[in-house]
Design an enzyme around this catalytic site. Structure first.
Site, short mmCIF file in Angstrom:
data_model
loop_
_atom_site.label_atom_id
_atom_site.label_comp_id
_atom_site.label_asym_id
_atom_site.label_seq_id
_atom_site.Cartn_x
_atom_site.Cartn_y
_atom_site.Cartn_z
N HIS A 236 44.14 64.44 57.29
CA HIS A 236 42.93 64.35 58.12
C HIS A 236 41.77 63.80 57.29
CE1 HIS A 236 43.58 65.69 62.18
NE2 HIS A 236 42.30 65.98 62.35
N ASP A 240 36.04 61.97 61.84
CA ASP A 240 36.46 61.84 63.23
C ASP A 240 37.40 60.65 63.33
OD1 ASP A 240 36.36 62.65 66.00
OD2 ASP A 240 35.18 60.86 66.41
N GLY A 241 38.23 60.63 64.38
CA GLY A 241 39.10 59.49 64.63
C GLY A 241 40.44 59.54 63.91
N ASN A 242 40.81 60.68 63.35
CA ASN A 242 42.05 60.76 62.58
C ASN A 242 43.29 60.50 63.43
OD1 ASN A 242 41.19 61.78 59.76
ND2 ASN A 242 40.10 63.15 61.14
N VAL A 245 43.36 56.64 64.42
CA VAL A 245 43.68 55.79 63.27
C VAL A 245 45.12 56.04 62.83
CG1 VAL A 245 43.15 55.28 60.86
CG2 VAL A 245 41.30 55.57 62.50
N GLY A 246 45.54 57.30 62.86
CA GLY A 246 46.91 57.62 62.46
C GLY A 246 47.94 56.96 63.35
N ARG A 247 47.65 56.83 64.64
CA ARG A 247 48.58 56.16 65.54
C ARG A 247 48.49 54.64 65.41
NH1 ARG A 247 47.19 60.89 68.20
NH2 ARG A 247 45.38 59.99 69.25
#
Length: 408
Positions: A236, A240-242, A245-247
């Site tokens: 993480h 914000d946006g983890n 961005v992870g996908r």
């Protein structure tokens, strides 16, 4: 076999370290609530994955091979049906990318319809969730643009592209967090959270380890995507946006490893069909079994490949109907040039055509007139500043696809 009888894919469970939490002075908590939120908590210490060796059960190996073949089939189908140099392939790839971005955002409870997203992309939207989803589109575009090199600079660029469109988040865009983050529980503190990220000083070393893991070429690509994604979500690294961005990182890996070359399979749509299973799989990964997240991502990729082909067919059918409607119109008329763009951007204005084609203002207006007269476009209200025209058939296909996911 039941899920409990499936052979695991062992991986070192995350470590934990204990800290003491004191709510911020401006948390406006009652005395009793402050007392409950004050006390010890455990934050994650990610295990290194750079050199991890995996014992892959035979049934998982078969599933991973089938999944890779399905993704390749989607990519080949798009190129063969449309032609790698076809003007439609670019717009078709763009709309699949937006479908993926919309689904990924919906996992975070950020829902937006095809019309509102198209209006926002056009600059005619009203912000809100649509603006946030557009940021996810930009992050996905950055992921694909930068997929040739999976390094720290490009990862931060993906995050910057995501958060730049979110009001009030500019200072966090493209930067690792310098504060604690957690999932679940209360905003007042990490006690009783379902997952507490690593302390800020552990973030960059853990990310560099994960990027070293992605440099390996000795693993099935879909398994590598699943492990890297789960590790990223465990770290993480951002304020914000983890999740988004992870996908997006999954797609950068698929493109980097050559499994996908032409289009963006809507993998998040597959994850969205059972978000509880997806989140539970991330938890199980942290407990020491990578199998659930590998199975989950493999299913999502197969779902994306199969439904992606159907989506291409349905959008191509809308183009075919529009071509029939233009029968008799001169082949050098601007309306024919505009037609493929309606897949990528099903709501347009004359200004949009001038900026995205060789049309002059006069030819842009004439193209819209012809497309409207022939029933391809409909004049609708909804723009903030200008009258807009929509291809309702394309919008309906995209909304039907989203509804199909929700039904599942």
């Amino acid at each position: 076999m039941t899920d409990s009888a499936l052979q695991p894919i062992p991986i070192a469970p995350i470590g934990q370290e204990q800290h003491l939490w004191h709510p911020a002075d401006d948390a406006y908590l009652s005395r009793s609530a402050r007392a409950r939120k004050t006390g010890p908590y455990f934050s994650a210490v990610p295990h290194p994955i750079r050199d991890c060796q995996f014992v892959i059960p035979s049934d998982v190996s078969a599933d991973l091979e089938e999944t890779a073949q399905d993704l390749g089939r989607l990519d080949t189908y798009a190129a063969a049906k449309l032609g790698s140099q076809n003007r439609v392939l670019g717009p078709m790839s763009a709309i699949l990318l937006r479908t993926e971005s919309t689904s990924s955002s919906q996992i975070e409870n950020l829902t937006v319809g095809a019309k509102n997203l198209a209006l926002q992309e056009l600059g005619e939207g009203t912000g809100g969730n649509a603006a946030i989803v557009v940021g996810n589109v930009h992050a996905m575009e950055a992921a694909l643009d930068l997929s040739q090199t999976l390094d720290e600079q490009n990862l931060l660029a993906m995050h910057r592209a995501l958060l730049e469109t979110q009001a009030g988040w500019d200072a966090y865009a493209g930067r690792y967090r310098n504060e604690l983050v957690w999932v679940g529980g209360s905003s007042a503190g990490p006690r009783n959270a379902s997952h507490v990220g690593p302390q800020p000083e552990l973030v960059r070393p853990a990310i560099m380890d994960a990027l070293d893991f992605l440099a390996r070429n000795d693993l099935p690509v879909v398994l590598q995507c699943a492990i890297a994604h789960a590790q990223f979500e465990t770290i993480h690294p951002f304020a914000d946006g983890n999740g988004r961005v992870g996908r997006a990182l999954i797609h950068a890996i698929l493109r980097n490893k050559g499994l996908i070359r032409h289009v963006t399979p809507p993998v998040s749509a597959g994850l969205l069909t059972d978000t509880r299973k997806y989140f539970d799989a991330l938890t199980t990964y942290r407990q020491g079994d990578a199998r659930p997240i590998v199975d989950c991502l493999a299913y999502a990729c197969r779902y994306a490949a199969q439904t992606g082909i159907t989506l291409i067919d349905q959008l191509t059918e809308q183009l075919d109907i529009a071509r029939q409607a233009l029968h008799g119109v001169r082949r050098d008329a601007a309306a024919w040039t505009v037609l493929p763009l309606l897949i990528e951007q099903p709501i347009i204005t004359p200004q949009y055509l001038v900026s995205h084609t060789d049309c002059t203002p006069a030819t842009a207006r004439r193209a819209i007139e012809i497309l409207t007269e022939r029933g391809v476009l409909s004049e609708i209200r909804g723009g903030r500043r200008n009258m807009v025209w929509a291809h309702k058939g394309v919008l309906a296909v995209l909304d039907d696809y989203a509804a199909q996911i929700r039904r599942r």
